[in-house]
Design a protein around this motif. Structure first.
Motif, PDB file in Angstrom:
ATOM      1  N   PRO A 173      -3.238  13.506  -4.443  1.00 29.53           N
ATOM      2  CA  PRO A 173      -3.687  12.688  -3.320  1.00 29.53           C
ATOM      3  C   PRO A 173      -4.749  11.653  -3.690  1.00 29.53           C
ATOM      4  O   PRO A 173      -4.783  10.567  -3.120  1.00 29.53           O
ATOM      5  CB  PRO A 173      -4.236  13.683  -2.315  1.00 29.53           C
ATOM      6  CG  PRO A 173      -4.204  15.014  -2.939  1.00 29.53           C
ATOM      7  CD  PRO A 173      -3.479  14.916  -4.230  1.00 29.53           C
ATOM      8  N   VAL A 174      -5.618  11.969  -4.629  1.00 34.25           N
ATOM      9  CA  VAL A 174      -6.655  11.006  -5.014  1.00 34.25           C
ATOM     10  C   VAL A 174      -6.017   9.781  -5.657  1.00 34.25           C
ATOM     11  O   VAL A 174      -6.373   8.630  -5.350  1.00 34.25           O
ATOM     12  CB  VAL A 174      -7.685  11.666  -5.961  1.00 34.25           C
ATOM     13  CG1 VAL A 174      -8.679  10.644  -6.463  1.00 34.25           C
ATOM     14  CG2 VAL A 174      -8.390  12.818  -5.267  1.00 34.25           C
ATOM     15  N   MET A 224      -2.983   8.801  -5.148  1.00 31.44           N
ATOM     16  CA  MET A 224      -2.216   8.116  -4.101  1.00 31.44           C
ATOM     17  C   MET A 224      -3.108   7.157  -3.325  1.00 31.44           C
ATOM     18  O   MET A 224      -2.721   6.018  -3.054  1.00 31.44           O
ATOM     19  CB  MET A 224      -1.579   9.126  -3.137  1.00 31.44           C
ATOM     20  CG  MET A 224      -0.401   9.857  -3.691  1.00 31.44           C
ATOM     21  SD  MET A 224       0.271  11.073  -2.546  1.00 31.44           S
ATOM     22  CE  MET A 224       0.908  10.024  -1.261  1.00 31.44           C
ATOM     23  N   VAL A 225      -4.296   7.616  -2.958  1.00 27.01           N
ATOM     24  CA  VAL A 225      -5.216   6.768  -2.194  1.00 27.01           C
ATOM     25  C   VAL A 225      -5.643   5.561  -3.029  1.00 27.01           C
ATOM     26  O   VAL A 225      -5.667   4.427  -2.544  1.00 27.01           O
ATOM     27  CB  VAL A 225      -6.446   7.577  -1.714  1.00 27.01           C
ATOM     28  CG1 VAL A 225      -7.506   6.667  -1.140  1.00 27.01           C
ATOM     29  CG2 VAL A 225      -6.024   8.619  -0.699  1.00 27.01           C
ATOM     30  N   ALA A 261       1.219   4.175  -2.969  1.00 22.55           N
ATOM     31  CA  ALA A 261       1.013   5.599  -2.694  1.00 22.55           C
ATOM     32  C   ALA A 261       2.226   6.432  -3.108  1.00 22.55           C
ATOM     33  O   ALA A 261       2.080   7.507  -3.703  1.00 22.55           O
ATOM     34  CB  ALA A 261       0.714   5.801  -1.209  1.00 22.55           C
ATOM     35  N   ALA A 287      -2.670   3.207  -3.379  1.00 25.13           N
ATOM     36  CA  ALA A 287      -2.400   2.552  -2.094  1.00 25.13           C
ATOM     37  C   ALA A 287      -3.411   1.434  -1.842  1.00 25.13           C
ATOM     38  O   ALA A 287      -3.046   0.339  -1.396  1.00 25.13           O
ATOM     39  CB  ALA A 287      -2.445   3.577  -0.964  1.00 25.13           C
ATOM     40  N   ALA A 288      -4.685   1.707  -2.152  1.00 24.28           N
ATOM     41  CA  ALA A 288      -5.707   0.673  -1.960  1.00 24.28           C
ATOM     42  C   ALA A 288      -5.452  -0.520  -2.866  1.00 24.28           C
ATOM     43  O   ALA A 288      -5.530  -1.677  -2.431  1.00 24.28           O
ATOM     44  CB  ALA A 288      -7.091   1.265  -2.227  1.00 24.28           C
ATOM     45  N   ALA A 333       0.828  -1.206   0.000  1.00 23.05           N
ATOM     46  CA  ALA A 333       0.000   0.000   0.000  1.00 23.05           C
ATOM     47  C   ALA A 333       0.864   1.259   0.000  1.00 23.05           C
ATOM     48  O   ALA A 333       0.596   2.211  -0.755  1.00 23.05           O
ATOM     49  CB  ALA A 333      -0.931  -0.005   1.207  1.00 23.05           C
TER      50      ALA A 333
END
Length: 92
Positions: A35-36, A38-39, A27, A42-43, A23
């Protein structure tokens, strides 16, 4: 590097280190896109590593159940036959 760092910080080696490092790597690699992204990365990285770790655990459990625990022995061995010559009691 992230996986080894988590092992050092947590002082244990388990599947959570791999999942978390997947994760965090996702990211970091998507950091330039905001940031969107990255999330989302990461998910996806965490889910992918969780699936891989889960499959590895299931495969290990399945493979270990295929082998027996070893030969089974009798509770008590059969008594040895008495010698037919040289009874020591004859010299007492």
């Amino acid at each position: 590097m992230i996986d080894c760092g988590l092992v050092k910080v947590r002082e244990k080696e388990d599947p959570w280190n791999s999942i978390t490092s997947g994760a965090m790597t996702g990211a970091i690699l998507a950091a330039r896109n905001g940031p969107v992204a990255m999330v989302g990365s990461a998910a996806m990285g965490g889910i992918l590593l969780a699936l891989i770790e889960g499959a590895g655990i299931l495969l290990t459990r399945f493979a270990s159940s295929q082998f027996s625990t070893g030969p089974q022995f009798a509770d008590e061995p059969a008594p040895m036959p008495a010698p037919s010559f040289g009874d020591y009691r004859q010299y007492q």
